[in-house]
Write an enzyme that holds these catalytic residues in place. Structure first.
Site, PDB file in Angstrom:
ATOM      1  N   LYS A  13      10.461   6.844   4.123  1.00  0.00           N
ATOM      2  CA  LYS A  13       9.632   7.814   4.845  1.00  0.00           C
ATOM      3  C   LYS A  13       9.137   7.230   6.170  1.00  0.00           C
ATOM      4  O   LYS A  13       9.269   7.849   7.216  1.00  0.00           O
ATOM      5  CB  LYS A  13       8.418   8.229   3.991  1.00  0.00           C
ATOM      6  N   ARG A 156       4.374  -6.863   2.275  1.00  0.00           N
ATOM      7  CA  ARG A 156       3.227  -6.077   1.842  1.00  0.00           C
ATOM      8  C   ARG A 156       2.797  -6.505   0.457  1.00  0.00           C
ATOM      9  O   ARG A 156       3.619  -6.769  -0.400  1.00  0.00           O
ATOM     10  CB  ARG A 156       3.583  -4.594   1.849  1.00  0.00           C
TER      11      ARG A 156
HETATM   12  P1  AP5 Z   1      10.093   2.465   4.267  1.00  0.00           P
HETATM   13  O1  AP5 Z   1      10.480   3.324   5.402  1.00  0.00           O
HETATM   14  O2  AP5 Z   1       9.033   1.453   4.485  1.00  0.00           O
HETATM   15  O3  AP5 Z   1       9.782   3.351   2.985  1.00  0.00           O
HETATM   16  P2  AP5 Z   1       8.568   4.310   2.672  1.00  0.00           P
HETATM   17  O4  AP5 Z   1       9.135   5.496   1.980  1.00  0.00           O
HETATM   18  O5  AP5 Z   1       7.742   4.552   3.883  1.00  0.00           O
HETATM   19  O6  AP5 Z   1       7.830   3.405   1.613  1.00  0.00           O
HETATM   20  P3  AP5 Z   1       6.309   3.027   1.385  1.00  0.00           P
HETATM   21  O7  AP5 Z   1       6.325   1.905   0.381  1.00  0.00           O
HETATM   22  O8  AP5 Z   1       5.595   2.773   2.650  1.00  0.00           O
HETATM   23  O9  AP5 Z   1       5.790   4.275   0.717  1.00  0.00           O
HETATM   24  P4  AP5 Z   1       4.615   4.363  -0.211  1.00  0.00           P
HETATM   25  O10 AP5 Z   1       4.571   5.826  -0.359  1.00  0.00           O
HETATM   26  O11 AP5 Z   1       4.700   3.595  -1.465  1.00  0.00           O
HETATM   27  O12 AP5 Z   1       3.457   3.598   0.560  1.00  0.00           O
HETATM   28  P5  AP5 Z   1       2.251   4.081   1.451  1.00  0.00           P
HETATM   29  O13 AP5 Z   1       2.067   3.121   2.527  1.00  0.00           O
HETATM   30  O14 AP5 Z   1       2.373   5.525   1.769  1.00  0.00           O
HETATM   31  O15 AP5 Z   1      11.436   1.740   3.738  1.00  0.00           O
HETATM   32  C1  AP5 Z   1      11.390   0.758   2.721  1.00  0.00           C
HETATM   33  C2  AP5 Z   1      12.290  -0.435   3.082  1.00  0.00           C
HETATM   34  O16 AP5 Z   1      13.661  -0.029   3.052  1.00  0.00           O
HETATM   35  C3  AP5 Z   1      12.050  -0.973   4.496  1.00  0.00           C
HETATM   36  O17 AP5 Z   1      12.224  -2.358   4.470  1.00  0.00           O
HETATM   37  C4  AP5 Z   1      13.151  -0.300   5.341  1.00  0.00           C
HETATM   38  O18 AP5 Z   1      13.520  -1.086   6.453  1.00  0.00           O
HETATM   39  C5  AP5 Z   1      14.284  -0.172   4.338  1.00  0.00           C
HETATM   40  N1  AP5 Z   1      15.083   1.044   4.533  1.00  0.00           N
HETATM   41  C6  AP5 Z   1      14.636   2.287   4.877  1.00  0.00           C
HETATM   42  N2  AP5 Z   1      15.655   3.163   4.927  1.00  0.00           N
HETATM   43  C7  AP5 Z   1      16.770   2.472   4.585  1.00  0.00           C
HETATM   44  C8  AP5 Z   1      18.149   2.819   4.443  1.00  0.00           C
HETATM   45  N3  AP5 Z   1      18.591   4.074   4.664  1.00  0.00           N
HETATM   46  N4  AP5 Z   1      19.025   1.844   4.054  1.00  0.00           N
HETATM   47  C9  AP5 Z   1      18.592   0.583   3.835  1.00  0.00           C
HETATM   48  N5  AP5 Z   1      17.314   0.178   3.963  1.00  0.00           N
HETATM   49  C10 AP5 Z   1      16.414   1.111   4.330  1.00  0.00           C
HETATM   50  O19 AP5 Z   1       1.052   3.947   0.408  1.00  0.00           O
HETATM   51  C11 AP5 Z   1       0.584   2.708  -0.058  1.00  0.00           C
HETATM   52  C12 AP5 Z   1      -0.568   2.907  -1.012  1.00  0.00           C
HETATM   53  O20 AP5 Z   1      -1.659   3.545  -0.323  1.00  0.00           O
HETATM   54  C13 AP5 Z   1      -0.295   3.812  -2.219  1.00  0.00           C
HETATM   55  O21 AP5 Z   1       0.298   3.109  -3.282  1.00  0.00           O
HETATM   56  C14 AP5 Z   1      -1.695   4.337  -2.524  1.00  0.00           C
HETATM   57  O22 AP5 Z   1      -2.445   3.385  -3.237  1.00  0.00           O
HETATM   58  C15 AP5 Z   1      -2.314   4.501  -1.149  1.00  0.00           C
HETATM   59  N6  AP5 Z   1      -2.120   5.855  -0.581  1.00  0.00           N
HETATM   60  C16 AP5 Z   1      -1.424   6.188   0.550  1.00  0.00           C
HETATM   61  N7  AP5 Z   1      -1.444   7.525   0.760  1.00  0.00           N
HETATM   62  C17 AP5 Z   1      -2.182   8.050  -0.260  1.00  0.00           C
HETATM   63  C18 AP5 Z   1      -2.554   9.366  -0.620  1.00  0.00           C
HETATM   64  N8  AP5 Z   1      -2.176  10.429   0.108  1.00  0.00           N
HETATM   65  N9  AP5 Z   1      -3.322   9.546  -1.746  1.00  0.00           N
HETATM   66  C19 AP5 Z   1      -3.703   8.497  -2.497  1.00  0.00           C
HETATM   67  N10 AP5 Z   1      -3.384   7.229  -2.215  1.00  0.00           N
HETATM   68  C20 AP5 Z   1      -2.627   6.993  -1.114  1.00  0.00           C
END
Ligand code: AP5
Ligand code: ZN
Length: 212
Positions: A13, A156
């Site tokens: 994402k 992270r």
């Molecule tokens: P990346 O683009 O970083 O993936 P992502 O989907 O953004 O993953 P996140 O881990 O950031 O999502 P998340 O939803 O768990 O975390 P968030 O920060 O929102 O890609 C991943 C990796 O793969 C990277 O290294 C990238 O380079 C690689 N990659 C990407 N595409 C690729 C491809 N096509 N091929 C190969 N490699 C590829 O949330 C973190 C925490 O915050 C949550 O756990 C929760 O505790 C809290 N939080 C955040 N939002 C909320 C909410 N709305 N409500 C409650 N808690 C929340």
């Protein structure tokens, strides 16, 4: 144009949001990045959010909805935005609807759980500007240094395999029901996220060009 990116942790994402943001010239609003910034700054809600984030659980709706509401009221968000990581539960989606926010398109980036561990174990992030890298699939130009802002890039805290498992569980239980929620509204399109970053970007942009 207001767009939601939906998908499991590590589906890509954040990576796709960086690209859409440049193409459409609208900001990415990542609740995860905002929460990490709050933890780093030691603000009151950062302190409250930290334990849930470290455990791979969701931060409480009232905190997240509050920061989202403030963020979308800012001047740069008035011509549209990409939501990355919000909403993450049906109550959060309902809160967004209740705020009167019109959503144009919801794109689900669909990646199998098996691929997730591999992606997250190699991920590196810039805690300063939020840029995301992968040691194998998307390396930074200089090892350990952010291309965008020159600050160090790090692993992270919630990317340890055990925490990733909890995050995947939380995703399937609480976030995945949003697919049905937005399907009913006729807004959901699913894109295969297992191809390369570039191929996935092309698929995402094709969906957006077809509907915006
Ligand atoms: P990346 O683009 O970083 O993936 P992502 O989907 O953004 O993953 P996140 O881990 O950031 O999502 P998340 O939803 O768990 O975390 P968030 O920060 O929102 O890609 C991943 C990796 O793969 C990277 O290294 C990238 O380079 C690689 N990659 C990407 N595409 C690729 C491809 N096509 N091929 C190969 N490699 C590829 O949330 C973190 C925490 O915050 C949550 O756990 C929760 O505790 C809290 N939080 C955040 N939002 C909320 C909410 N709305 N409500 C409650 N808690 C929340
Ligand atoms: Zn950076």
């Amino acid at each position: 144009n207001n767009i939601i990116l939906l998908g499991a942790p590590g589906a890509g994402k954040g990576t796709q949001a960086e690209n859409i943001c440049k193409e459409l010239n609208i900001p990415t609003i990542s609740t995860g990045n905002m929460l990490r910034a709050a933890v780093k700054a030691g603000t009151e809600y950062g302190l409250k959010a930290k334990a849930a984030m470290d455990a791979g659980a969701l931060v409480s709706d009232d905190i997240v909805i509050g920061i989202l509401k403030d963020r979308i009221a800012e001047p740069d968000a008035q011509n549209g935005f990409i939501l990355d990581g919000f909403p993450r539960s049906v109550p959060q989606a309902e809160a967004l609807d209740a705020m009167g926010v019109q959503i144009d398109k919801v794109i689900e980036i669909d990646v199998a759980d098996e691929t997730i561990q591999q992606r997250l174990s190699g991920r590196r992030v810039c805690l300063d500007c939020g840029a995301t890298y992968h040691v194998e699939f998307k390396p930074s130009k200089v090892e350990g240094i952010c291309d965008v802002c020159g600050k160090p890039i790090v692993i992270r805290k919630d990317d340890e395999p055990e925490t990733v498992k909890s995050r995947l569980d939380t995703y399937h239980k609480t976030t995945e029901p949003l697919k049905g929620y937005y399907e009913k509204q006729g807004k959901l399109t699913s894109v295969k996220g297992r191809e390369t970053v570039e191929e996935t970007s092309a698929a995402v942009m094709a969906v957006l060009k077809g509907c915006l």
